[in-house]
Design a protein around this motif. Structure first.
Motif: not given
Length: 477
Positions: A38-43, A267-290
């Motif tokens: 989970e990211g640090s998006v502020k409530p 206020h950067n915190g409201n755009l940081y969403n942590g890390r997530w993973q997904y599959s595409q074209d038989g490959k597995k990726y991990e993204s992070s941002g923003f």
């Protein structure tokens, strides 16, 4: 130098979104998107206020949320804030004008430029907020000392308008601003001091910029993004402007001076969403941002001419600007010291401001102070009365994307030959263009690529209240 500055701005404006990487033609479908950290998006913070407030009439499109925010509804004569929809100005003219004369904050909801500015002028009310953002603002507030804030709700992107919904308007920033300006200033001006910031009352202006990463742009990138992640945040601008008039007895400078301190908070915190993973074209990726990658922040002096308001190319900085270019550092000294001898008077020139005596002395502008620089490098380009700061967050600093980026800067504009009866009007123009980065790794492995999103430029403009130019004299706006 000036042509380079213009070219830099043109590049920012023209590149609404710069997406690095390959074409999105025939992109493979995204599958199995999951959040792994989970990211640090502020409530959402509570925006309720205890300031005595009266809402005249409907309250406009924000009536429901304003009624929830300001629960201490009182009679107009007891209020510290009067809220009214722009469409109801004529209906409640008497109450609004009377409240303004008493120094009450006037908050106009759903403001329309063609209505608000001439209406205020006809009633002897000075609205010194952002004339560029009137039609795009959720609300605009001001009082008779030209303390003002505008909260922007519309952000225009390439081929689309992003409208901030009523419940998304950052009222927590607005109520914080209201609490701040309604807190009594127990110190007051120090008439024994020769420090400009202690001696004179500033004009205070604020503006809230919306920042939004359009989901459509992310989808076109071909990278996977989870649904319901945060793509919105805000940038908050606060400026203290010290108007001063230097008389002919001062051999070094004659005319008006505008000493400005500005703070930009993203206020950067409201755009940081942590890390997530997904599959595409038989490959597995991990993204992070923003992550905030960099931001261009520029100021320029504009003036009123026969055809409207135009960029002023004839006036320069009398002091500063600061900070100057610097490499990445843990601390930054963003101020400067400026002195001169002579006869001056100052404080904003409205009838409501405290008269400031004409006085001779050795005058000092000193805002030298070390502040945390958050590991940001700064490139400064100056030409005439324009300055462009480029703030760069270095690679490898993604470990703290949630922290607010606070940029402090200052400068002094000189308007020579302004006299007691000068009727020239000047404006401060602000431009901001942030860039956000997100990364993707092919699992297993380390990060292999990133993409930058250059958001379109945001602008704001504020009228500079002229200084009082003689003891007890006030400028007729």
């Amino acid at each position: 130098m000036y042509s380079n500055l213009k070219l830099t701005w043109a590049a920012v404006i023209g590149a609404s979104f710069l997406m690095a990487g390959c074409s999105n033609d025939d992109v493979a479908p995204i599958e199995n998107i999951t959040i792994v950290e989970e990211g640090s998006v502020k409530p959402a913070q509570k925006a309720e206020s205890t300031q005595p407030t009266v809402i005249l009439g409907s309250g406009g499109s924000m009536s429901e949320v304003l009624s929830r925010t300001f629960t201490n509804i009182v009679e107009p004569e007891k209020a510290k804030q009067v809220i009214v929809a722009c469409s109801d100005l004529d209906t409640y003219e008497e109450q609004i004008v009377e409240a303004y004369k008493r120094g009450i904050v006037i908050t106009v909801v759903d403001p329309i430029g063609a209505k608000l500015e001439p209406w205020c002028l006809a009633k002897g009310m000075v609205f010194a907020g952002d004339p560029m953002a009137i039609d795009d603002s959720a609300l605009i507030s001001f009082n008779r000392k030209a303390v003002s804030i505008s909260v922007q709700k519309t952000k225009t992107h390439k081929d689309m308008d992003v409208i901030i919904e009523e419940d998304d308007v950052p009222l927590v920033i607005f109520t914080g601003w209201l609490d701040d300006i309604l807190t009594p200033n127990l110190k007051g001006p120090d008439f024994r001091s020769r420090e400009i910031k202690k001696r004179f009352e500033p004009q205070r202006v604020s503006h809230v910029f919306p920042i939004e990463i359009p989901a459509e742009v992310l989808k076109e990138s071909g990278w996977g993004v989870p649904e319901n992640i945060s793509l919105k945040t805000t940038a908050e601008l606060k400026c203290n402007i010290y108007p001063i008039h230097s008389f002919a007895d001062n051999a070094s400078f004659t005319g008006d001076l505008y000493a400005v301190e500005a703070d930009l908070t993203i206020h950067n915190g409201n755009l940081y969403n942590g890390r997530w993973q997904y599959s595409q074209d038989g490959k597995k990726y991990e993204s992070s941002g923003f992550y905030l990658s960099d931001c261009q922040f520029g100021v320029s002096l504009h003036e009123r001419v026969a055809s409207g308001i135009a960029h002023s190319s004839t006036h320069t900085f009398a002091g500063g600007p600061a900070p100057v270019s610097t490499e990445v550092s843990s601390t930054l000294q963003p101020g400067f010291e400026w002195t001169f001898d002579g006869w001056i008077t100052g404080g904003n020139g409205l009838e409501s401001s405290t008269p400031t005596p004409l006085q001779e002395g050795h005058w000092i502008w000193n805002n030298l102070a070390e502040i945390a620089a958050a590991g940001v490098s700064i490139d400064t380009m100056t030409e005439g009365g324009d300055v462009l700061w480029t703030l760069a967050v270095p690679e490898g600093n993604e470990g703290a994307p949630a922290a607010d980026l606070i940029f402090h800067c200052s400068w002094i504009w000189g308007v020579p030959q302004a006299t007691d009866d000068s009727d020239g009007r000047y404006y401060m123009n602000i431009n901001m263009a942030p860039v956000y980065r997100w990364t993707r790794s092919l699992l297993p492995g380390s990060r292999i690529e990133s993409k930058d999103l250059s958001l379109s430029e945001s602008s704001a403009r504020f009228m500079l209240i002229p200084p009082s130019r003689a003891e007890g004299q006030r400028v007729n706006m």
